[in-house]
Enzyme design. Sequence first.
Site, PDB file in Angstrom:
ATOM      1  N   LYS A 247       0.818  -1.224   0.000  1.00 25.80           N
ATOM      2  CA  LYS A 247       0.000   0.000   0.000  1.00 25.80           C
ATOM      3  C   LYS A 247       0.843   1.262   0.000  1.00 25.80           C
ATOM      4  CE  LYS A 247      -4.389  -1.781   1.464  1.00 25.80           C
ATOM      5  NZ  LYS A 247      -5.455  -1.879   2.464  1.00 25.80           N
ATOM      6  N   ARG A 281      -3.508 -10.065   5.146  1.00 23.26           N
ATOM      7  CA  ARG A 281      -3.959 -10.065   3.743  1.00 23.26           C
ATOM      8  C   ARG A 281      -2.811  -9.544   2.885  1.00 23.26           C
ATOM      9  NH1 ARG A 281      -6.124  -6.508   0.104  1.00 23.26           N
ATOM     10  NH2 ARG A 281      -7.742  -7.298  -1.277  1.00 23.26           N
TER      11      ARG A 281
END
Length: 302
Positions: A247, A281
């Site tokens: 991210k 995740r």
Amino acid sequence: MALNRTWDVPFDQTSVSEMFAPRHPNPSPMFRCGRTLFTLDRPLVMGIVNVTPDSFSDGGCFYSPRQAIEHGLSLRAAGADILDIGGESTRPGAAAVSVEAELDRVLPVLEGLRDCGAALSLDTMKPEVMRAALAAGADMINDVRALQAPGALEAVATSDCGLCLMHMQGEPRGMQSHPHYRDVVAEVKQYLQARVDAALAGGIARERLLIDPGFGFGKTLEHNIALFKALSEIARIAPLLVGVSRKSMLGLITGQPVEARLAASVAAALLAAGRGAAILRVHDVRETVDALKVMTALGDKQ
Ligand code: 7PJ
């Protein structure tokens, strides 16, 4: 010593279960996830399978259902406990997808991965997609809107699927324009507790629920950092899923572009596991599984 199902190395189960013991009302939390009942005595790894043309970190390389199935199988072989299949990108500014288009993408992938050995999660916000996916055998619904869409709670209530309730400020389209909080940790905790309470009131068993602070979903770098440092506290509400893989918060910290965030992603995954995350995740399953093995073998008892 017990032999671990996926990691194939002997390890001392008490070391990880002790991490959870003080944090949950239930001393040995379980996660009911469709066909699988997971014992949360070690961090589980959820591999990301995108079936979207515009997912920010894969650049659409897993767009076709056939490619997505192959990718899912390789993530399973690398040690993924759960595969998270997504047919609608939630990145800022991504185009909305119709129910039909989303189902056309994800149903063949669910079918193709159904017997691969991993539990199958579907990343969707739409109640109609949830119903169809559960009918097609999905084990889990991962909803970035935490079942707030009208009809979403009802769509999942009668199944035994696992559920991830994620925090997001705003909607994917505009969420990164002006994120604002008075106290981000307090507000996210309050929201997640309220969504857990709503799910319980809707007849969903507690052992089906996961929570997720939603890194990057309507949050600045400072908000993400504050939440990351508070993970142990947030994990007291319910078993925690953490998604920080590749991210932009890791890009801002390291200065690396998305294709060079592997080391940052693995470091963040280990830190999250150390703070009690039940499920990580990630895109890079093999590397994360190896790092967790090392943490388990060489780390301090919590
Ligand atoms: C997350 C997610 C996350 C949960 C995405 C990406 C963007 N679901 N779906 N948590 N992120 N539960 O893969 O980076 O952080 S889409």
